[in-house]
Each structure stands twice: as C-alpha cells, then as structure tokens.
Design an enzyme around this catalytic site. Structure first.
Site: not given
Ligand code: 6PG
Length: 473
Positions: A77, A129-130, A183, A186-187, A190
C-alpha cells in the site's frame, strides 16, 4: 500471444503468485508482471504447463491481455500503488479495470477511483483476507466500486473465493472505496481478537502457570466450543512449534514487540473522525505500540512497582472455564463494535454496505472467521437495520451470561498488575453502552463553565448557557 490472457496480475510476491495459481486452478489464464526478474522467474517456474506467463516489461504485459483489460495489483500500500498506476497509464484505456487487492487506505482508493474515472478507467478497491494459504486456496474477498466493473469480475471472484456450505465468501461491499473500508474494519477486529487472545495467554501463563503443552490443550479445547475460530486454532498450533535454532519452543524465543502495518490504526483514526466508539480496537492498536517500547519497558520495570506476583491457588479448571467465558464476551463485544462502526460509516460515506452480507462473507477464508459469525449473520439477516448486534435477543443473552466472567477476569488482571487492555476496554464499552445514565452532564457543565459551549437540559428542549457564579483563581 497478444490479447490472449484473461487477467493481469502486477506484483508476484507470495500473495500475488498464490492468487494467480488459484485463478489458474479455476481455468483462468493470467499474465503476471513484476519488475523484479527473480519474482517473475518464480511465476515462470510455477506455471508448469498452466496458461500463465510472467513479464518484466509493462508494455508487453499489457499487450498480452484481452480487451477490455482487467489488471489486478498485489503490491504494498502507499506510493507504490500510484507509481504502478502511472506506469500502466500509457498502455491502458477506456473500460479497462484496475483492481487494487492490497491493504490500501480507503481515502487513497477513493482518490484513485475518482481520478481514473475521468479517463473512463474503472478502479476498484478489493480486500483480500486469508494470508498466503487463503490466497492460494480460497480467501474471503471484499470488492467495492463501480457496479458494471464488479459485474465483469464476479464469476472469477466466486470461483477463487473460499466457500462456506458451497456459498462463495465474496460479495459486493458497496460504492467507492467500500471494499477497502470493509477490509480495514476486518483488520481492526483482527487486531482486537488477537490482543484478547494474547491477554488470555498472559494470565494463563503467568498467573495460572500453564506450560506450552497445557496452553495448547486449552486453546484446542476452546476451538471445539463457542470460541471456535481460525485465530484460536492457530494459537493452539503455535504452542506445539519447536524452535529450529535451539531446543526451546519457538513461542518462547520470539521477542515480545508486536509490529503493525497500519490498518488497525486507520480504523481507530476513522472511528475518531466519524464518531464511532471502538475502544477494544483502539486499545489493541495502543497495546502493540506499547509492546514495541521494549527498551523503555525494561528500564521502567526496574523503577515502577505494581502488586507482587501471585500464582493461582484455586482450581485451574474453574479459572480456565471463566477465562473462556471472558474471552467469548470480549469477542462478541469486538464484533459488535466493528460492525456498529461499519454500519454508521456506510451511511456516512454513502457506501450502501449490507452488514448481513459482510458478516456472511467473513464466515470463511478470512483471518477473523469464527463460528460466532454464523450467529452474527443470522442476527443481521433477521434484523438488517439493527444498530448494534448486542440488542439482538441471542447476543444480549450471550453477553448477559458472560459479562460476569469478563468482569471478574478484568478485576483479576487489575489486582495482579497484568495488563488486559482490550478485554478491559471491551468491558468499558459494554458498561457504557448499557448505562442509561453517564456522567456526561458534568462534562457539559465544565465545557460551559470555561468556554460557554452550552448544554442541553433534562427538562426542556434547546441549548442553554449559564453565567457560572463561582470564581476560580
Ligand atoms: C488478512 C490480514 C492481512 C495481513 C495484515 C497484517 O486479512 O489476511 O489482515 O491483511 O496479515 O494486514 O497486518 P499487520 O501487519 O498490521 O498486523
């Protein structure tokens, strides 16, 4: 050779290559581009008879694609996305689609969408994601943007996405930058779930005295119950991994400083801007930042004193059962905060995102997939306009039944001096949200006192100001 490939993929790192192979498994021909020859060679080797071809020359790469072209990007990004778009521009034209599959900031995605629309080029932000395995065998895919462009790529997205009961984990997320916004949410979720699991680990290890084998047992057991999820599953597996360089377990050799690429912080920043309370996610972002101050923490540990260390003397199984309920409550409160924010942001940015659809495509393929998402999908299917899933009968009962455990664990952490920022913030959210009276009247009085900012009254409509009669030196 010219105009023969169905799709283009720019960025042939592990994620890019895996997504290309996944597309190829479903019969799509893909031309790949990477200016790094070694990466391009990697795809050439992987191709092995498949209709895939790697390029290091942008013009030849674009010429190899069928028109109108569909070009996917899996690059880091930021400025690199803009640089790639600039290098593509001389070779592409009207009706071509560029799909940014990386974790780009939604504001950047909106700018790029608007900019390229002037030349009738469709730009789509698409969350994937995944991780590496997901990209290879079925991720959760969150596309947003122009509907006509979306309709052109739907069959491919459905083919490559993860499936839950044969239903693909992909759907249209909404207008503009909605795909990248979803997304980001989602993060953020996460981050909070990971932090809560880590806090649980802290208590189980340092207070309950569980060793790695016991921790593995606990998380495996939890993965068979209401906490069943990808993150709990991998946590159990982590405690089994031996270190290749020493005779220790790997988890004990990993430095306790968490990194982040920014998506969690972006969610917190946008929550502050748009007025959505997501304290558990904010706390998870700050917890990573605090962990990274390792040198300062070491120095502080020699000077700043908390309560003396204590170990559990009671029944371990009772404590573990309470911890399971507390973590479950934390998970419920995290999804509730994330989805409530998504709902209000969708109105704010006019994305028209359907929360039921989001919950349903998160049931498989993505990092936050969890059994709980079945219940969340059901809740939003029944009540699509519900402002907060905690108000649904199922989740109000679930949280009412587990809040005492969360409260007791947060109290325990405070008494022991073990930081539980995300779990504590989740509890604060719960207590603030369910309280019909909060002391905000005093905040309003203070604001009016020092700044004539006015206040509303409990007994009359309108805004009021008082000439406060106390004098302050
Ligand atoms: C996903 C993850 C992926 C990535 C993260 C890690 O959904 O597959 O979220 O996008 O592993 O962006 O993010 P950080 O480096 O900020 O923990």
């Amino acid at each position: 050779m010219e105009n023969t490939y169905d799709y283009g993929m720019i960025g042939l790192g592990t994620m890019g290559c895996n997504l290309v192979l996944n597309m190829s498994d479903h019969g799509y021909s893909v031309a790949g581009f990477d200016k790094n020859t070694a990466q391009a060679d990697k795809l050439t080797k992987l191709a092995d008879g498949r209709k895939l071809k790697a390029f290091t020359d942008m013009e030849l790469f674009v010429a190899a694609l069928q028109k109108p072209r569909t070009i996917m990007l899996l690059v880091p990004a930021g400025g690199i996305v803009d640089a790639v778009i600039e290098s593509l521009k001389p070779y592409i034209g009207e009706e071509d689609i560029i799909i940014d599959c990386g974790n780009s900031h939604f504001i950047d995605t909106q700018k790029r969408t608007d900019q390229l629309a002037k030349d009738n080029i469709h730009f789509m932000g698409l969350g994937v994601s995944g991780g590496e395995t997901g990209a290879r065998f079925g991720p959760s895919i969150m596309p947003g943007g122009n509907v006509d462009a979306y309709n052109r790529i739907v069959p491919m997205l459905k083919d490559v996405a993860a499936k839950v009961n044969a239903v693909p984990c992909t759907a249209y997320m909404g207008n503009g930058a909605a795909g990248h916004y979803v997304k980001m949410v989602h993060n953020g979720i996460e981050y909070a779930l990971m932090q809560m699991i880590a806090e649980t680990y802290h208590l189980l290890k340092k207070y309950a005295g569980l060793n790695n084998d016991e921790l593995q047992d606990v998380f495996s057991h939890w993965n068979k119950g209401k906490l069943q999820s990808f993150l709990i599953e991998i946590t159990a597996a982590i405690f089994l991994q031996k270190d290749e360089l020493t005779s220790s377990m790997l988890i004990d050799m990993i430095a306790d400083t968490a990194h982040q690429k920014g998506t969690g912080a972006w969610m917190s920043q946008d929550a502050m801007n748009t007025g959505s309370p997501i304290p558990a996610i904010d706390a998870a972002v700050s917890a990573r930042t605090l962990s990274s101050l390792k040198k300062e923490r070491i120095a502080a540990s020699l000077i700043l004193k908390g309560p003396p260390a204590e170990t559990l003397t009671g029944d371990k199984n009772v404590f573990i059962a309470e911890m399971e309920n507390a973590l479950y409550a934390g998970f419920v409160l995290t999804y509730a905060q994330g989805l409530a924010m998504l709902k209000s942001s969708s109105d704010f940015y006019k994305y028209d995102t359907d929360i039921t659809t989001v919950a349903s495509i998160w049931r498989g393929g993505c990092i936050i997939r969890a059994a709980m998402l079945e219940d969340i999908t059901e809740t939003y299917t029944k009540e699509p306009d519900i402002k907060n899933m905690l108000m649904d009968k199922y989740f109000s009962e679930a949280i009412n039944n587990t809040q005492a455990a969360l409260r007791s664990i947060v109290q325990k952490g405070a008494a022991l001096g073990i930081p539980l920022p995300a779990l504590a913030a989740a509890l604060v959210y719960f207590d603030a949200y369910r309280n019909d009276w909060l002391p905000a009247n005093l905040i309003q009085a203070q604001r009016d006192f020092f700044g004539a900012h006015t206040y509303e009254r409990t007994d009359k409509e309108g805004t009021f100001h008082t000439e406060w009669n106390a004098t302050v030196q």
